[in-house]
Design an enzyme around this catalytic site. Sequence first.
Site, PDB file in Angstrom:
ATOM      1  N   GLN A   1       0.847  -1.195   0.000  1.00 62.71           N
ATOM      2  CA  GLN A   1       0.000   0.000   0.000  1.00 62.71           C
ATOM      3  C   GLN A   1       0.885   1.249   0.000  1.00 62.71           C
ATOM      4  OE1 GLN A   1      -3.195  -0.155  -0.557  1.00 62.71           O
ATOM      5  NE2 GLN A   1      -3.971  -2.094   0.215  1.00 62.71           N
ATOM      6  N   SER A   2       0.621   2.218   0.865  1.00 59.24           N
ATOM      7  CA  SER A   2       1.335   3.497   0.789  1.00 59.24           C
ATOM      8  C   SER A   2       2.745   3.472   1.354  1.00 59.24           C
ATOM      9  CB  SER A   2       0.517   4.591   1.488  1.00 59.24           C
ATOM     10  OG  SER A   2      -0.659   4.845   0.753  1.00 59.24           O
TER      11      SER A   2
END
Length: 389
Positions: free
Chosen positions: A106-107
Amino acid sequence: MLDHSNLNYPPRDGWDRAPWNRWSFRHVREMVPTAEVWRGREAPSRFTREPRQLDAIRYRGENGEKSIGQFLDESFTDGFIVLHKGAIVLERYMNGMNERTLHLSQSVGKSLIGILVGIYQARGWIDIASPITRYLPELAATAYAGATVSQILDMQSGVAFDETYTDPFSDIAKIDVACQWRPRPNDGRDWPETCWDVVLSLKKRAFDHGAQFSYRSIETDVLAFALERIAGRRLPDIVSRDLWQPLGAEESANYTVDAAGYALADGGFNATLRDYARFGEMLTNDGLFNGRQIVPAEWVQACRVAEHDKFTGDYRIATPEGAYRRQFWLEDHRRPVLMCRGVFGQLIYSDPAYAFTAVKLSSWPDFRNNTLLKETLAALNALKRAVNV
């Protein structure tokens, strides 16, 4: 013989959310198109091992006192690794993960882009004080006109972008469709075909450039498009050449890609637990790893200095003294801890003051959960004190 009729694969729409994420974060290549980030031909960099019995370490978290072992069992852990002075002291695989499993970050992947910008600045290829339109002139027709590379790195451009994950019509939902994570709805709306289309569609400002921090995933994609334009290469090749191979990664990584072949810089990166630890240990060592100064020490050190007063609102719930700088979260702006964070519980944690690096890969049921994040930080702070005794 495998009976395929009994296999219960996630739905095409929603594969990346609970409860499916307990499986899908380890099987992204089976869900969406990906592009390889090659590890290269050199032997992988080696870790020393000094295993310690740390499961019984106790700490006080959000719901009272518990052990590290309980924390790992109760916080939807897929993989967990702790390094002290460069040696692996704890490594744990859960929920079907193993040392070769690629896990969606993800981020966390945003921080890779922040480091790549630092590498490119050291080479004289990019000037972060320059307007982004120097590298992407098409953005003169968007709300990014007038924003500097530095402001975008710090997520302080004033561009309006709705990051509401649960709103199916938000700007981040458009990214999900554009990057092929969700099927294109047949609802008569003008959905973007690619991530570049989303960038070009951003015409409104929410505030003046540089006025405040506001977390928006699209900022990372803008930076990645600039890196691609400068290098004349696709992002997976850039990461392979300038980061993954110098780190001595054990396994090739990959990115999810959109219909135009753009690798999703803001959240589509997949790698192994140990390779995330290599990246984290490089941060702890001020950019030095595998016998190489991969990014200048000054760049990493500058990432640890941020404007706390612009870090407002619910960002302060889990980290009341936190800040954000150059695609990294700071646990406390007064201390040197850097964090790479992603929704559903992805975290790389680097504290040079304790020679401590940790990675936790998870599949939380929620995009954001401040209680679980605070619990994780309490556990890590207890661990770093314990290994330094």
